[in-house]
Scaffold this motif. Structure first.
Motif, PDB file in Angstrom:
ATOM      1  N   ALA A 146       0.772  -1.225   0.061  1.00 16.82           N
ATOM      2  CA  ALA A 146      -0.120   0.034  -0.056  1.00 16.82           C
ATOM      3  C   ALA A 146       0.935   1.224  -0.185  1.00 16.82           C
ATOM      4  CB  ALA A 146      -0.866  -0.096   1.296  1.00 16.82           C
ATOM      5  N   LEU A 147       1.988   1.088   0.788  1.00 13.60           N
ATOM      6  CA  LEU A 147       3.001   2.324   0.597  1.00 13.60           C
ATOM      7  C   LEU A 147       3.512   2.647  -0.494  1.00 13.60           C
ATOM      8  CD1 LEU A 147       4.267   4.594   2.343  1.00 13.60           C
ATOM      9  CD2 LEU A 147       6.001   2.988   2.970  1.00 13.60           C
ATOM     10  N   GLY A 184      -1.356  14.782  -0.866  1.00 13.43           N
ATOM     11  CA  GLY A 184      -2.912  14.786  -1.010  1.00 13.43           C
ATOM     12  C   GLY A 184      -3.107  13.349  -1.475  1.00 13.43           C
ATOM     13  N   ALA A 185      -2.501  13.270  -2.898  1.00  9.34           N
ATOM     14  CA  ALA A 185      -2.919  11.638  -3.500  1.00  9.34           C
ATOM     15  C   ALA A 185      -2.657  10.685  -2.715  1.00  9.34           C
ATOM     16  CB  ALA A 185      -2.113  11.862  -4.891  1.00  9.34           C
ATOM     17  N   SER A 198      -1.205   9.443   7.960  1.00 11.12           N
ATOM     18  CA  SER A 198      -0.033  10.438   8.259  1.00 11.12           C
ATOM     19  C   SER A 198       1.188  10.048   7.815  1.00 11.12           C
ATOM     20  CB  SER A 198      -0.165  10.690   9.617  1.00 11.12           C
ATOM     21  OG  SER A 198       0.118   9.426  10.461  1.00 11.12           O
ATOM     22  N   ILE A 199       1.645   8.481   7.538  1.00  9.23           N
ATOM     23  CA  ILE A 199       2.693   7.960   7.373  1.00  9.23           C
ATOM     24  C   ILE A 199       2.756   8.078   5.760  1.00  9.23           C
ATOM     25  CG2 ILE A 199       4.127   6.117   7.048  1.00  9.23           C
ATOM     26  CD1 ILE A 199       2.766   4.899   9.723  1.00  9.23           C
ATOM     27  N   PHE A 200       1.442   7.907   4.986  1.00  7.44           N
ATOM     28  CA  PHE A 200       1.541   7.841   3.647  1.00  7.44           C
ATOM     29  C   PHE A 200       1.450   9.578   3.135  1.00  7.44           C
ATOM     30  CE2 PHE A 200       0.041   3.571   4.882  1.00  7.44           C
ATOM     31  CZ  PHE A 200       0.153   3.059   3.625  1.00  7.44           C
ATOM     32  N   LEU A 201       1.016  10.304   3.686  1.00  8.93           N
ATOM     33  CA  LEU A 201       1.034  11.706   3.474  1.00  8.93           C
ATOM     34  C   LEU A 201       2.427  12.104   3.458  1.00  8.93           C
ATOM     35  CD1 LEU A 201      -0.221  14.439   3.271  1.00  8.93           C
ATOM     36  CD2 LEU A 201      -0.125  14.736   5.502  1.00  8.93           C
ATOM     37  N   LEU A 202       3.235  11.711   4.300  1.00  9.22           N
ATOM     38  CA  LEU A 202       4.849  12.031   4.274  1.00  9.22           C
ATOM     39  C   LEU A 202       5.397  11.350   3.047  1.00  9.22           C
ATOM     40  CD1 LEU A 202       7.462  13.085   5.516  1.00  9.22           C
ATOM     41  CD2 LEU A 202       7.633  10.919   7.137  1.00  9.22           C
TER      42      LEU A 202
END
Length: 259
Positions: A146-147, A184-185, A198-202
């Motif tokens: 997913a990451l 954002g994406a 939040s992790i994915f946002l970074l």
């Protein structure tokens, strides 16, 4: 007074290429490490096919052969061992490819013009491919896959924001826009997959900035007037996000470690 040049000449064609490559990489990551390795080898083959032409290098056939063989060795190296760490043999594969690059220079019969440029460019191409290989260990877990999806989607979103450079008032804002849409994406991907956003946002923010930076640097090359170099640039702007996803997973993703 001369006008300020935009960091990235807007190109709808490049954005479409990046989005298509990101879609393939995302599906491959969700399918597992072996499928992702196959997708990365295809990407490496495309880069090998157009790398010498993009940089206008001497001995293009030998350069392409080294990059073809190097990309195959690099994507196979994480699959040699099913146990962690999966990257144990990547350094060895990269070292062998670099040795082959030097041997190739010794075998040239054209007087070896621009030898330093040729070797350094091949090393750069192998380095970009190695960045993409770092995505393979992540795809072995659901959270890691997913990451990977969020990271490449963030990079693809930043390529779409580059199109806004068609409007002159927005050109100085292309970099912050790349960070904004990339993050954002990636966050939207996290929400859609039920992950911690939040992790994915970074990862998306950093991937968007790195991807945009690579396209900005490559866009100044005269060869970008041709479609093949633009395709290579589009794929490379995704491959360079591998260290971003791997570093975020190593530092923040629960359950992911080198051990």
């Amino acid at each position: 007074m001369p006008t300020r040049r935009p960091l990235m000449p807007p190109s709808i064609e490049v954005a479409v290429m990046v989005c298509c490559a990101a879609s393939v990489a995302s599906l491959a990551a969700l399918a597992g490490p072996f499928v992702l390795a196959l997708a990365l080898w295809i990407a490496g083959a495309v880069v090998s096919w157009g790398w010498a032409g993009m940089l206008a290098l001497p001995a293009p056939k030998g350069t392409a052969a080294i990059l073809y063989a190097g990309s195959l060795a690099l994507v196979l190296s994480p699959l040699v061992s099913a146990e962690r760490p999966m990257l144990t043999w990547v350094a060895g594969a990269l070292a062998l490819a670099l040795i082959a690059a030097f041997v190739h220079q010794l075998m040239r019969v054209d007087g070896r013009p621009r030898i330093v440029e040729s070797i350094s460019s091949i090393a750069l191409g192998l380095g970009v491919m190695t960045c993409g290989v770092l995505l393979i260990p992540l795809s072995s877990t659901a959270e890691g896959a997913a990451l990977v999806v969020a990271t490449v989607v963030g990079a693809a979103a930043s390529s779409i924001s580059d199109i806004l450079g068609h409007w002159k008032p927005l050109r100085p804002w292309l970099v912050p826009l790349a960070l904004l849409v990339g993050g954002g994406a990636a966050a939207l991907v996290a929400v859609g997959l039920g992950m911690q956003w939040s992790i994915f946002l970074l990862s998306g923010v950093v991937a968007g900035s790195v991807s945009h930076a690579l396209r900005s640097v490559h866009s100044t090359l005269p060869t970008m007037a041709h479609p093949r170099p633009r395709l290579v640039m589009a794929i490379c702007s995704l491959l360079v996000t591998g260290p971003v996803a791997y570093a975020v997973a190593l530092a923040l993703l629960p359950g992911f470690s080198l051990a």
